[in-house]
Design an enzyme around this catalytic site. Structure first.
Site, PDB file in Angstrom:
ATOM      1  N   ASP A  48       0.822  -1.218   0.000  1.00 32.83           N
ATOM      2  CA  ASP A  48       0.000   0.000   0.000  1.00 32.83           C
ATOM      3  C   ASP A  48       0.853   1.264   0.000  1.00 32.83           C
ATOM      4  O   ASP A  48       0.402   2.319   0.446  1.00 32.83           O
ATOM      5  CB  ASP A  48      -0.959   0.024   1.199  1.00 32.83           C
ATOM      6  CG  ASP A  48      -1.777  -1.231   1.342  1.00 32.83           C
ATOM      7  OD1 ASP A  48      -2.428  -1.609   0.354  1.00 32.83           O
ATOM      8  OD2 ASP A  48      -1.749  -1.849   2.420  1.00 32.83           O
ATOM      9  N   LYS A 108       2.629   2.282  -5.115  1.00 33.41           N
ATOM     10  CA  LYS A 108       3.379   1.819  -6.284  1.00 33.41           C
ATOM     11  C   LYS A 108       2.649   2.106  -7.589  1.00 33.41           C
ATOM     12  O   LYS A 108       3.268   2.448  -8.593  1.00 33.41           O
ATOM     13  CB  LYS A 108       3.668   0.315  -6.151  1.00 33.41           C
ATOM     14  CG  LYS A 108       4.560  -0.028  -4.960  1.00 33.41           C
ATOM     15  CD  LYS A 108       4.836  -1.517  -4.852  1.00 33.41           C
ATOM     16  CE  LYS A 108       3.602  -2.312  -4.452  1.00 33.41           C
ATOM     17  NZ  LYS A 108       3.096  -1.978  -3.105  1.00 33.41           N
ATOM     18  N   GLY A 110      -3.922  -3.975  -4.701  1.00 31.50           N
ATOM     19  CA  GLY A 110      -4.761  -2.901  -5.209  1.00 31.50           C
ATOM     20  C   GLY A 110      -3.905  -1.690  -5.507  1.00 31.50           C
ATOM     21  O   GLY A 110      -3.384  -1.057  -4.589  1.00 31.50           O
ATOM     22  N   HIS A 111      -3.709  -1.385  -6.783  1.00 38.12           N
ATOM     23  CA  HIS A 111      -2.899  -0.234  -7.170  1.00 38.12           C
ATOM     24  C   HIS A 111      -3.833   0.899  -7.581  1.00 38.12           C
ATOM     25  O   HIS A 111      -4.599   0.769  -8.535  1.00 38.12           O
ATOM     26  CB  HIS A 111      -1.943  -0.600  -8.304  1.00 38.12           C
ATOM     27  CG  HIS A 111      -0.840  -1.509  -7.859  1.00 38.12           C
ATOM     28  ND1 HIS A 111       0.143  -1.971  -8.703  1.00 38.12           N
ATOM     29  CD2 HIS A 111      -0.550  -2.017  -6.637  1.00 38.12           C
ATOM     30  CE1 HIS A 111       0.988  -2.738  -8.017  1.00 38.12           C
ATOM     31  NE2 HIS A 111       0.573  -2.775  -6.777  1.00 38.12           N
ATOM     32  N   GLN A 132       2.238  -5.781  -3.357  1.00 37.52           N
ATOM     33  CA  GLN A 132       2.489  -5.893  -1.916  1.00 37.52           C
ATOM     34  C   GLN A 132       3.795  -5.169  -1.548  1.00 37.52           C
ATOM     35  O   GLN A 132       4.144  -4.200  -2.187  1.00 37.52           O
ATOM     36  CB  GLN A 132       2.497  -7.359  -1.461  1.00 37.52           C
ATOM     37  CG  GLN A 132       1.141  -8.027  -1.441  1.00 37.52           C
ATOM     38  CD  GLN A 132       0.765  -8.625  -2.773  1.00 37.52           C
ATOM     39  OE1 GLN A 132       1.580  -9.196  -3.476  1.00 37.52           O
ATOM     40  NE2 GLN A 132      -0.497  -8.518  -3.137  1.00 37.52           N
ATOM     41  N   THR A 157      -9.734  -4.666   0.022  1.00 35.05           N
ATOM     42  CA  THR A 157     -10.658  -5.212   1.025  1.00 35.05           C
ATOM     43  C   THR A 157     -11.507  -4.159   1.711  1.00 35.05           C
ATOM     44  O   THR A 157     -12.539  -4.483   2.294  1.00 35.05           O
ATOM     45  CB  THR A 157      -9.868  -5.958   2.110  1.00 35.05           C
ATOM     46  OG1 THR A 157      -9.018  -5.013   2.791  1.00 35.05           O
ATOM     47  CG2 THR A 157      -9.008  -7.055   1.495  1.00 35.05           C
ATOM     48  N   ALA A 189       3.437  12.403   1.521  1.00 40.18           N
ATOM     49  CA  ALA A 189       3.983  13.369   2.472  1.00 40.18           C
ATOM     50  C   ALA A 189       2.912  14.345   2.937  1.00 40.18           C
ATOM     51  O   ALA A 189       2.941  14.826   4.081  1.00 40.18           O
ATOM     52  CB  ALA A 189       5.149  14.125   1.834  1.00 40.18           C
TER      53      ALA A 189
END
Length: 423
Positions: free
Chosen positions: A13, A16, A40-41, A222, A299, A330
């Protein structure tokens, strides 16, 4: 031309997908090398949010070849649904996407086994996404799995029935039934859809493209701390999430690897069970969760939040040979007067350590922090890196000094344009 690899340095998470989308225009190919629909991207641009689970994140650039590598486990139903969402937004993913014939198939019985196995753990749950990932990789290693190429064989239904029969015996061991009949018609319909796509021996495709001088970006899913070998085992995923996984997950030689992009948040999160030394169980942790919208894109589960952890980042950087860092989200820390950075741990005996031990010891460590000033500035309004507040520059300089790797990108918002490239 070389292959550059993008990996997460935390528990996933990290952002990426956004960085792949930002970097993709400088590449000819984006190739996903491991994981499945448990990833999940999230990409945001032109005022729209897009979430990809199995389709590579270069798909929004029509000139880029996208490859689902052999290291991926593929759920045909989820894959078809992703294609439909892309089609609804005017994107024809079929024209520039290839799927490895050697990628493993996630069957409805894998998903059923995943739930049965997790429930059987009782209070010792791993925190599985229940997408069938673990059981599919188990079949792969056990040499009983079905691969994408198998759907082209006339006896695929027979092979499927044999696999389900094996899975039914495993379910019976737990006193359960698979109960998958309601999902099978949808599965076989999705398999028919999968047959219409470009199924290929993608290891040949990728190596041919390399010989042609094409630039390839390998996209991981991941994070490194979820790696099956080097993560916080057993609270990990079922694949190799570090840079070495790009070689086995795509069929490319290590000699082709050049740059390694390591992705980290400006803080730290984790989904599911497992140790998390810098986790915050207080109001600050909740503030980070709400400001960062830290809920799983796959999820919907709330993510556990904490301060950034230098020892774990050093560990991930070492494993991956990271050549540059990209610091994400940031802007989530905009409203904090002070920020904490974990520089080392204390063992129960009071000894200092900067190493990440195995699970039994990791759970006993106490993080030691240094406090830095916050910037109290709305970063999303900044488009010039020179205009970043001095406190953020100090934060970046401190991290670079601790990690000995340059930070080349800072993300100051979810949109594609909210990405600052540092010199």
């Amino acid at each position: 031309m070389p292959v550059d690899v993008l990996v997460g340095l935390q528990w996933g998470d990290e952002g990426k997908g956004k960085i792949v989308d930002v970097l993709a225009p400088t590449y000819d190919v984006v190739a996903r090398f491991q994981g499945g629909p448990n990833a999940g991207h999230t990409l945001t641009f032109d005022g729209q949010k897009h979430v990809l689970h199995q389709v590579p994140s270069g798909i929004f650039h029509p000139h880029i070849i996208n490859v689902v590598g052999n290291g991926v486990v593929l759920d045909p139903v989820v894959f078809r649904a992703e294609f439909q969402k892309l089609t609804d937004r005017g994107i024809d993913a079929s024209r520039n996407l290839y799927v490895s014939k050697k990628a493993q198939l996630i069957l409805p019985s894998h998903r059923a086994l995943d739930r049965i196995s997790e429930e059987a753990r009782g209070g010792g749950k791993i925190g599985s996404t229940l997408k069938g990932i673990g059981p599919t990789y188990q079949d792969k290693i056990g040499r009983t799995g079905l691969r994408v190429g198998d759907i082209l064989h006339p006896n695929f239904r027979e092979r499927y029935a044999e696999a389900v029969a094996r899975h039914a015996k495993l379910a019976a061991f737990h006193g359960r039934e698979l109960e998958i009949e309601a999902f099978e018609d949808d599965f076989f319909s999705a398999v028919d859809f999968l047959r219409t796509l470009r199924l290929a021996d993608t290891e040949y495709l990728l190596n041919d493209l390399l010989r042609q001088g094409k630039r390839i970006l390998a996209e991981g899913a991941q994070g490194s701390l979820l790696d099956i070998d080097f993560g916080t085992y057993p609270f990990v995923t079922s694949s190799s999430t570090v840079v070495a996984g790009a070689c086995t997950g795509l069929g490319i030689a290590p000699a082709h690897i050049d740059r390694v992009y390591g992705i980290s948040k400006a803080y730290c999160t984790r989904v599911g069970s497992g140790p998390f030394p810098t986790e915050l169980h207080d109001e600050i942790g909740e503030r980070i969760r709400q400001a960062g919208r830290e809920f799983g894109s796959t999820t919907g589960r709330p993510r556990r939040c904490g301060w950034i952890d230098i020892p774990s980042l050093r560990y991930s950087i070492m494993l991956n040979g990271v050549t540059e860092l990209h610091l994400m989200k940031a802007d989530v820390l905009d409203e904090f007067d002070e920020l904490k950075v974990c520089t080392h741990y204390l063992t129960p005996s009071g000894e200092e350590t900067t190493q990440l031990p195995d699970l039994s010891l990791l759970e006993t460590l106490t993080p030691v922090y240094i406090t830095l000033p916050g910037w109290r500035t709305e970063l999303q309004n900044i488009s010039d890196p020179e205009m970043l507040p001095i406190e953020l520059k100090q934060y970046l300089q401190f991290l670079e000094g601790q990690l000995q790797v340059p930070i080349r990108i800072v993300s100051v918002g979810p949109d594609r344009v909210s990405t600052l490239h540092l010199s």
